[in-house]
Design a protein around this motif. Structure first.
Motif, PDB file in Angstrom:
ATOM      1  N   LEU A  86       0.829  -1.207   0.000  1.00 30.91           N
ATOM      2  CA  LEU A  86       0.000   0.000   0.000  1.00 30.91           C
ATOM      3  C   LEU A  86       0.865   1.260   0.000  1.00 30.91           C
ATOM      4  CD1 LEU A  86      -2.765   1.293   0.049  1.00 30.91           C
ATOM      5  CD2 LEU A  86      -2.725   1.099   2.555  1.00 30.91           C
ATOM      6  N   GLU A  87       1.907   1.244   0.770  1.00 29.90           N
ATOM      7  CA  GLU A  87       2.828   2.394   0.806  1.00 29.90           C
ATOM      8  C   GLU A  87       3.391   2.680  -0.583  1.00 29.90           C
ATOM      9  OE1 GLU A  87       7.312   3.078   2.465  1.00 29.90           O
ATOM     10  OE2 GLU A  87       5.905   2.092   3.826  1.00 29.90           O
ATOM     11  N   LEU A  88       3.826   1.648  -1.266  1.00 32.67           N
ATOM     12  CA  LEU A  88       4.372   1.820  -2.613  1.00 32.67           C
ATOM     13  C   LEU A  88       3.303   2.287  -3.590  1.00 32.67           C
ATOM     14  CD1 LEU A  88       6.616  -1.364  -2.786  1.00 32.67           C
ATOM     15  CD2 LEU A  88       7.415   1.013  -2.830  1.00 32.67           C
ATOM     16  N   ARG A  89       2.161   1.649  -3.569  1.00 34.24           N
ATOM     17  CA  ARG A  89       1.102   2.011  -4.520  1.00 34.24           C
ATOM     18  C   ARG A  89       0.574   3.417  -4.256  1.00 34.24           C
ATOM     19  NH1 ARG A  89      -1.872  -3.872  -5.320  1.00 34.24           N
ATOM     20  NH2 ARG A  89      -0.372  -4.532  -6.902  1.00 34.24           N
ATOM     21  N   HIS A  90       0.399   3.746  -3.004  1.00 40.83           N
ATOM     22  CA  HIS A  90      -0.080   5.084  -2.667  1.00 40.83           C
ATOM     23  C   HIS A  90       0.925   6.126  -3.135  1.00 40.83           C
ATOM     24  CE1 HIS A  90      -1.171   8.548  -0.182  1.00 40.83           C
ATOM     25  NE2 HIS A  90      -2.384   8.026  -0.168  1.00 40.83           N
ATOM     26  N   GLY A  91       2.203   5.873  -2.907  1.00 45.08           N
ATOM     27  CA  GLY A  91       3.239   6.826  -3.283  1.00 45.08           C
ATOM     28  C   GLY A  91       3.439   6.976  -4.775  1.00 45.08           C
ATOM     29  N   PHE A  92       3.341   5.886  -5.513  1.00 49.42           N
ATOM     30  CA  PHE A  92       3.617   5.923  -6.951  1.00 49.42           C
ATOM     31  C   PHE A  92       2.351   6.071  -7.800  1.00 49.42           C
ATOM     32  CE2 PHE A  92       7.702   4.461  -5.576  1.00 49.42           C
ATOM     33  CZ  PHE A  92       8.579   4.963  -6.512  1.00 49.42           C
ATOM     34  N   LEU A  93       1.227   5.565  -7.308  1.00 42.53           N
ATOM     35  CA  LEU A  93       0.008   5.572  -8.115  1.00 42.53           C
ATOM     36  C   LEU A  93      -1.049   6.552  -7.617  1.00 42.53           C
ATOM     37  CD1 LEU A  93      -0.389   1.707  -8.562  1.00 42.53           C
ATOM     38  CD2 LEU A  93       0.626   3.341 -10.179  1.00 42.53           C
ATOM     39  N   GLY A  94      -0.970   6.884  -6.345  1.00 43.16           N
ATOM     40  CA  GLY A  94      -1.955   7.778  -5.746  1.00 43.16           C
ATOM     41  C   GLY A  94      -2.981   7.026  -4.928  1.00 43.16           C
ATOM     42  N   PRO A  95      -3.720   7.750  -4.093  1.00 42.75           N
ATOM     43  CA  PRO A  95      -4.631   7.109  -3.146  1.00 42.75           C
ATOM     44  C   PRO A  95      -5.887   6.498  -3.769  1.00 42.75           C
ATOM     45  CG  PRO A  95      -4.830   9.484  -3.014  1.00 42.75           C
ATOM     46  CD  PRO A  95      -3.663   9.204  -3.932  1.00 42.75           C
ATOM     47  N   ASP A  96      -6.262   6.955  -4.957  1.00 39.56           N
ATOM     48  CA  ASP A  96      -7.511   6.488  -5.556  1.00 39.56           C
ATOM     49  C   ASP A  96      -7.318   5.571  -6.759  1.00 39.56           C
ATOM     50  OD1 ASP A  96      -8.856   8.015  -3.655  1.00 39.56           O
ATOM     51  OD2 ASP A  96      -8.838   9.790  -4.930  1.00 39.56           O
ATOM     52  N   HIS A  97      -6.082   5.165  -7.021  1.00 39.44           N
ATOM     53  CA  HIS A  97      -5.802   4.274  -8.144  1.00 39.44           C
ATOM     54  C   HIS A  97      -6.401   2.887  -7.849  1.00 39.44           C
ATOM     55  CE1 HIS A  97      -3.518   1.756 -10.935  1.00 39.44           C
ATOM     56  NE2 HIS A  97      -3.312   2.857 -11.636  1.00 39.44           N
ATOM     57  N   PRO A  98      -6.925   2.200  -8.858  1.00 41.95           N
ATOM     58  CA  PRO A  98      -7.517   0.874  -8.627  1.00 41.95           C
ATOM     59  C   PRO A  98      -6.581  -0.118  -7.931  1.00 41.95           C
ATOM     60  CG  PRO A  98      -8.095   1.650 -10.810  1.00 41.95           C
ATOM     61  CD  PRO A  98      -7.114   2.648 -10.251  1.00 41.95           C
ATOM     62  N   GLN A  99      -5.301  -0.084  -8.237  1.00 41.42           N
ATOM     63  CA  GLN A  99      -4.387  -1.018  -7.567  1.00 41.42           C
ATOM     64  C   GLN A  99      -4.197  -0.654  -6.092  1.00 41.42           C
ATOM     65  OE1 GLN A  99      -0.818  -1.265  -9.919  1.00 41.42           O
ATOM     66  NE2 GLN A  99      -1.811  -2.499 -11.491  1.00 41.42           N
ATOM     67  N   THR A 100      -4.185   0.643  -5.798  1.00 46.24           N
ATOM     68  CA  THR A 100      -4.110   1.077  -4.402  1.00 46.24           C
ATOM     69  C   THR A 100      -5.350   0.600  -3.661  1.00 46.24           C
ATOM     70  OG1 THR A 100      -2.856   3.042  -5.075  1.00 46.24           O
ATOM     71  CG2 THR A 100      -3.861   3.081  -2.887  1.00 46.24           C
ATOM     72  N   ILE A 101      -6.504   0.799  -4.260  1.00 44.60           N
ATOM     73  CA  ILE A 101      -7.763   0.390  -3.636  1.00 44.60           C
ATOM     74  C   ILE A 101      -7.837  -1.130  -3.500  1.00 44.60           C
ATOM     75  CG2 ILE A 101     -10.271   0.368  -3.943  1.00 44.60           C
ATOM     76  CD1 ILE A 101      -9.950   3.233  -5.122  1.00 44.60           C
ATOM     77  N   ALA A 102      -7.286  -1.865  -4.454  1.00 43.47           N
ATOM     78  CA  ALA A 102      -7.269  -3.331  -4.349  1.00 43.47           C
ATOM     79  C   ALA A 102      -6.496  -3.779  -3.119  1.00 43.47           C
ATOM     80  CB  ALA A 102      -6.670  -3.948  -5.612  1.00 43.47           C
ATOM     81  N   THR A 103      -5.379  -3.124  -2.847  1.00 46.09           N
ATOM     82  CA  THR A 103      -4.595  -3.490  -1.672  1.00 46.09           C
ATOM     83  C   THR A 103      -5.341  -3.119  -0.392  1.00 46.09           C
ATOM     84  OG1 THR A 103      -2.521  -3.293  -2.881  1.00 46.09           O
ATOM     85  CG2 THR A 103      -2.381  -3.190  -0.492  1.00 46.09           C
ATOM     86  N   ILE A 104      -6.012  -1.982  -0.395  1.00 47.45           N
ATOM     87  CA  ILE A 104      -6.818  -1.600   0.770  1.00 47.45           C
ATOM     88  C   ILE A 104      -7.932  -2.629   0.981  1.00 47.45           C
ATOM     89  CG2 ILE A 104      -8.351   0.165   1.724  1.00 47.45           C
ATOM     90  CD1 ILE A 104      -6.647   2.231   0.114  1.00 47.45           C
ATOM     91  N   HIS A 105      -8.538  -3.051  -0.110  1.00 47.14           N
ATOM     92  CA  HIS A 105      -9.572  -4.090  -0.030  1.00 47.14           C
ATOM     93  C   HIS A 105      -8.996  -5.375   0.584  1.00 47.14           C
ATOM     94  CE1 HIS A 105     -12.805  -6.794  -1.135  1.00 47.14           C
ATOM     95  NE2 HIS A 105     -11.906  -7.557  -1.731  1.00 47.14           N
ATOM     96  N   ASN A 106      -7.786  -5.728   0.178  1.00 44.98           N
ATOM     97  CA  ASN A 106      -7.162  -6.929   0.744  1.00 44.98           C
ATOM     98  C   ASN A 106      -6.902  -6.756   2.237  1.00 44.98           C
ATOM     99  OD1 ASN A 106      -7.302  -8.245  -1.690  1.00 44.98           O
ATOM    100  ND2 ASN A 106      -5.202  -7.781  -2.270  1.00 44.98           N
ATOM    101  N   GLN A 107      -6.614  -5.525   2.669  1.00 43.48           N
ATOM    102  CA  GLN A 107      -6.467  -5.275   4.102  1.00 43.48           C
ATOM    103  C   GLN A 107      -7.805  -5.490   4.822  1.00 43.48           C
ATOM    104  OE1 GLN A 107      -4.703  -1.305   3.952  1.00 43.48           O
ATOM    105  NE2 GLN A 107      -2.790  -2.162   4.740  1.00 43.48           N
ATOM    106  N   ALA A 108      -8.908  -5.106   4.179  1.00 47.90           N
ATOM    107  CA  ALA A 108     -10.226  -5.350   4.769  1.00 47.90           C
ATOM    108  C   ALA A 108     -10.494  -6.848   4.876  1.00 47.90           C
ATOM    109  CB  ALA A 108     -11.319  -4.676   3.940  1.00 47.90           C
ATOM    110  N   GLU A 109     -10.130  -7.596   3.841  1.00 51.99           N
ATOM    111  CA  GLU A 109     -10.312  -9.047   3.887  1.00 51.99           C
ATOM    112  C   GLU A 109      -9.449  -9.670   4.981  1.00 51.99           C
ATOM    113  OE1 GLU A 109     -12.558 -10.908   2.084  1.00 51.99           O
ATOM    114  OE2 GLU A 109     -13.302  -8.933   1.526  1.00 51.99           O
ATOM    115  N   LEU A 110      -8.268  -9.123   5.198  1.00 49.31           N
ATOM    116  CA  LEU A 110      -7.405  -9.603   6.280  1.00 49.31           C
ATOM    117  C   LEU A 110      -8.053  -9.320   7.638  1.00 49.31           C
ATOM    118  CD1 LEU A 110      -4.733 -10.743   7.378  1.00 49.31           C
ATOM    119  CD2 LEU A 110      -3.773  -8.432   7.144  1.00 49.31           C
ATOM    120  N   ALA A 111      -8.567  -8.113   7.802  1.00 45.46           N
ATOM    121  CA  ALA A 111      -9.249  -7.773   9.054  1.00 45.46           C
ATOM    122  C   ALA A 111     -10.449  -8.697   9.273  1.00 45.46           C
ATOM    123  CB  ALA A 111      -9.682  -6.314   9.041  1.00 45.46           C
ATOM    124  N   ASP A 112     -11.154  -9.023   8.197  1.00 44.89           N
ATOM    125  CA  ASP A 112     -12.281  -9.944   8.285  1.00 44.89           C
ATOM    126  C   ASP A 112     -11.805 -11.334   8.720  1.00 44.89           C
ATOM    127  OD1 ASP A 112     -15.071 -10.561   7.975  1.00 44.89           O
ATOM    128  OD2 ASP A 112     -14.588 -11.538   6.072  1.00 44.89           O
TER     129      ASP A 112
END
Length: 137
Positions: free
Chosen positions: A60-86
Motif C-alpha cells: 500500500l505504501e508503494l502504490r499510494h506513493g507511486f500511483l496515488g490514493p484512488d488508483h484501482p491497484q491502491t484500492i485493491a490493496t486496501i480491499h485486501n487489508q479489509a479481507e485480512l481484518a475480516d
C-alpha cells in the motif's frame, strides 16, 4: 502451490533489491508492490496475519506513493487489508476500511460497506463493484 510460494518469495527478494537500487523507478515499485500484495494473500491464507499485514502495508505504501490514493491497484490493496481484518474477526476494522474504499470510489457516506463482501483476488485489478440493488430491496 508450494512451488508458487517459493518462486514468489525469491521474486520478492529480487524485486526488493532492484527497488532498493533504484527507488524512483515506477516500474520497479509496481512490480514489488504486486509481489508484496500477492505474498500478503498467501500469508493470510496460511493464517499468518502479522506477516500478511506487513506485506499489505508495504504494498500500500508503494502504490499510494507511486500511483496515488484512488488508483484501482491502491484500492485493491486496501480491499485486501479489509479481507485480512475480516479473517482476523475484526469487524470494526473491516467496516472502517470498507467505508474508506467507498469514499475513495466516490460513493455516498451512507452506502453499505458490506457490498464488498466477497473473496479478494490475488491480482491487482481492484475490487469489483456488484450490480446496483433494485429499488425496494
Amino acid at each position: 502451490i508450494d512451488q508458487a510460494r517459493n518462486e514468489l518469495s525469491v521474486a520478492t527478494e529480487i524485486l526488493q533489491q532492484a527497488f532498493h537500487d533504484d527507488p524512483t523507478s515506477p516500474a520497479r515499485a509496481s512490480a514489488l508492490a504486486t509481489a508484496l500484495n500477492n505474498a500478503g494473500f498467501f500469508a493470510k491464507q496460511d493464517s499468518d496475519f502479522t506477516t500478511a499485514a506487513t506485506y499489505y502495508s508495504r504494498a500500500l505504501e508503494l502504490r499510494h506513493g507511486f500511483l496515488g490514493p484512488d488508483h484501482p491497484q491502491t484500492i485493491a490493496t486496501i480491499h485486501n487489508q479489509a479481507e485480512l481484518a475480516d479473517a482476523r474477526g475484526d469487524s470494526d476494522e473491516v467496516g472502517r476500511i470498507r467505508a474508506d474504499i467507498l469514499k475513495r470510489l466516490g460513493f455516498e457516506a451512507d452506502t453499505d460497506p458490506d457490498m464488498f463482501h466477497h473473496p479478494s483476488p490475488i491480482g491487482t485489478s481492484g475490487p469489483s463493484i456488484p450490480p446496483q440493488r433494485p429499488h425496494g430491496s
